[in-house]
Design an enzyme around this catalytic site. Structure first.
Site, PDB file in Angstrom:
ATOM      1  N   ASP A 260      34.479  35.591  41.907  1.00 33.20           N
ATOM      2  CA  ASP A 260      35.329  35.258  43.058  1.00 33.20           C
ATOM      3  C   ASP A 260      35.674  36.473  43.910  1.00 33.20           C
ATOM      4  O   ASP A 260      36.429  36.347  44.884  1.00 33.20           O
ATOM      5  CB  ASP A 260      36.634  34.608  42.566  1.00 33.20           C
ATOM      6  CG  ASP A 260      36.382  33.257  41.906  1.00 33.20           C
ATOM      7  OD1 ASP A 260      35.662  32.445  42.510  1.00 33.20           O
ATOM      8  OD2 ASP A 260      36.883  33.029  40.793  1.00 33.20           O
ATOM      9  N   ASP A 261      35.136  37.631  43.573  1.00 32.35           N
ATOM     10  CA  ASP A 261      35.523  38.858  44.263  1.00 32.35           C
ATOM     11  C   ASP A 261      35.046  38.872  45.723  1.00 32.35           C
ATOM     12  O   ASP A 261      33.870  38.639  46.011  1.00 32.35           O
ATOM     13  CB  ASP A 261      34.945  40.068  43.531  1.00 32.35           C
ATOM     14  CG  ASP A 261      35.407  41.371  44.152  1.00 32.35           C
ATOM     15  OD1 ASP A 261      36.557  41.769  43.883  1.00 32.35           O
ATOM     16  OD2 ASP A 261      34.634  41.968  44.918  1.00 32.35           O
TER      17      ASP A 261
END
Length: 306
Positions: A260-261
């Site tokens: 999810d970065d």
């Protein structure tokens, strides 16, 4: 003869792998002018390293590409062999010197995403955070803010609650211990200007470590990355991103993957010259080729941006 013994006592050497570039790692370490835990001057790193109740001040330099020289400064050379060994181990962990990067580099030769960053930053290591509390705290501090402000919060925390060695007019700081933070109230942290939630998370994590509910040793003993991630996300304030950040930067699980970065998404977008960020499904498809090297793939892709 006495002088020779003193020199030997104050200097230790670490041999580095062929796939290591001190210059590339220095460039990475200098990405923020607001770093407070080490100083770089004339291509030498100055850092305080704490082992139990003892703190040493070291200068790290590259005598040649295959050797790091560790100079103990300010009369802090440890007399105890075990302490000396732990200082060296800390530096090895920090630079991730015990990971064989050859398989990753072979994989990158034909990977459309990794070919460019590996060629550009060859020899860069996933610079780590050997102390679990510091890794967890850094993950918490960095949640939902930009990198620059995260460094500002870290500096405030370190300079308020950390310890330091003074040498040649400069202070060399150690990150606060869990014991330093576990005894605080949320109100004590207000002057650092971080959210109430972050204050609560930080104190809560410190208390878990002090009470031996979690530890680096216990997490490493799990060996299975899924079990380690599950253990971390049970902690209040630790979501999947922070858990995977800690897994890759502190615990060295090579399959850790903070999918999810935002930086990862932006890096892939940049490489593919996309108008929009890729979806998680697309990223999973791209990452199938990185199996068991997701942490290094992420780190190298981050490096394209910062």
């Amino acid at each position: 003869m006495e002088h020779s013994r003193e020199v030997f006592k104050n200097v230790m050497m670490i041999h580095t792998p062929k796939e290591f570039s001190f210059a590339e790692n220095l460039n990475y370490l200098q990405r923020s002018p607001n770093e407070c835990l080490f100083t770089i001057v004339d291509e030498k790193i100055y850092r305080a390293i704490r082992v139990g109740s003892e703190t040493t001040l070291v200068k790290i330099s590259a005598e040649e590409e295959s050797t790091l020289a560790i100079h103990f400064l300010n009369n802090t050379s440890p007399e105890n062999k075990d302490v000396r060994s732990k200082v060296i181990q800390y530096i090895r962990e920090w630079f991730d010197l015990d990971t064989d990067l050859l398989p990753f580099y072979k994989l990158a030769e034909t990977d459309p995403f990794l070919k460019r960053p590996v060629s550009q930053f060859y020899g860069l290591r996933n610079m780590g955070i050997p102390e679990l509390f510091e890794a967890l705290a850094w993950g918490i501090l960095g949640q939902q803010i930009n990198l620059g402000y995260a460094y500002t919060l870290k500096r405030r925390l370190v300079e308020k609650y950390g310890t330091y060695i003074e040498w040649n007019g400069s202070k060399y700081w150690n990150f606060p211990t869990p014991e330093d933070i576990a005894i605080l109230n949320v109100e004590d942290l207000f002057e650092l200007k971080m959210t109430v939630k972050k204050c609560e998370y930080l104190i809560g994590v410190a208390q878990l470590l002090v009470n031996d509910v979690i530890s680096k040793e216990k997490l490493l003993a799990l060996k299975n990355i899924n079990e380690a991630e599950k253990t971390l996300v049970k902690i209040r304030g630790i979501g999947p991103w922070t858990a995977n950040y800690v897994l890759m930067r502190c615990l060295r699980f090579q399959a850790a993957f903070p999918i999810d970065d935002v930086g990862l998404h932006n890096s892939i977008k940049l490489l593919l010259e996309m108008e929009q960020k890729p979806t998680k499904e697309e990223i999973r498809k791209y990452a199938a080729a990185w199996k068991n090297w997701e942490s290094y793939a992420t780190f190298y892709l981050w490096r394209l941006l910062y």
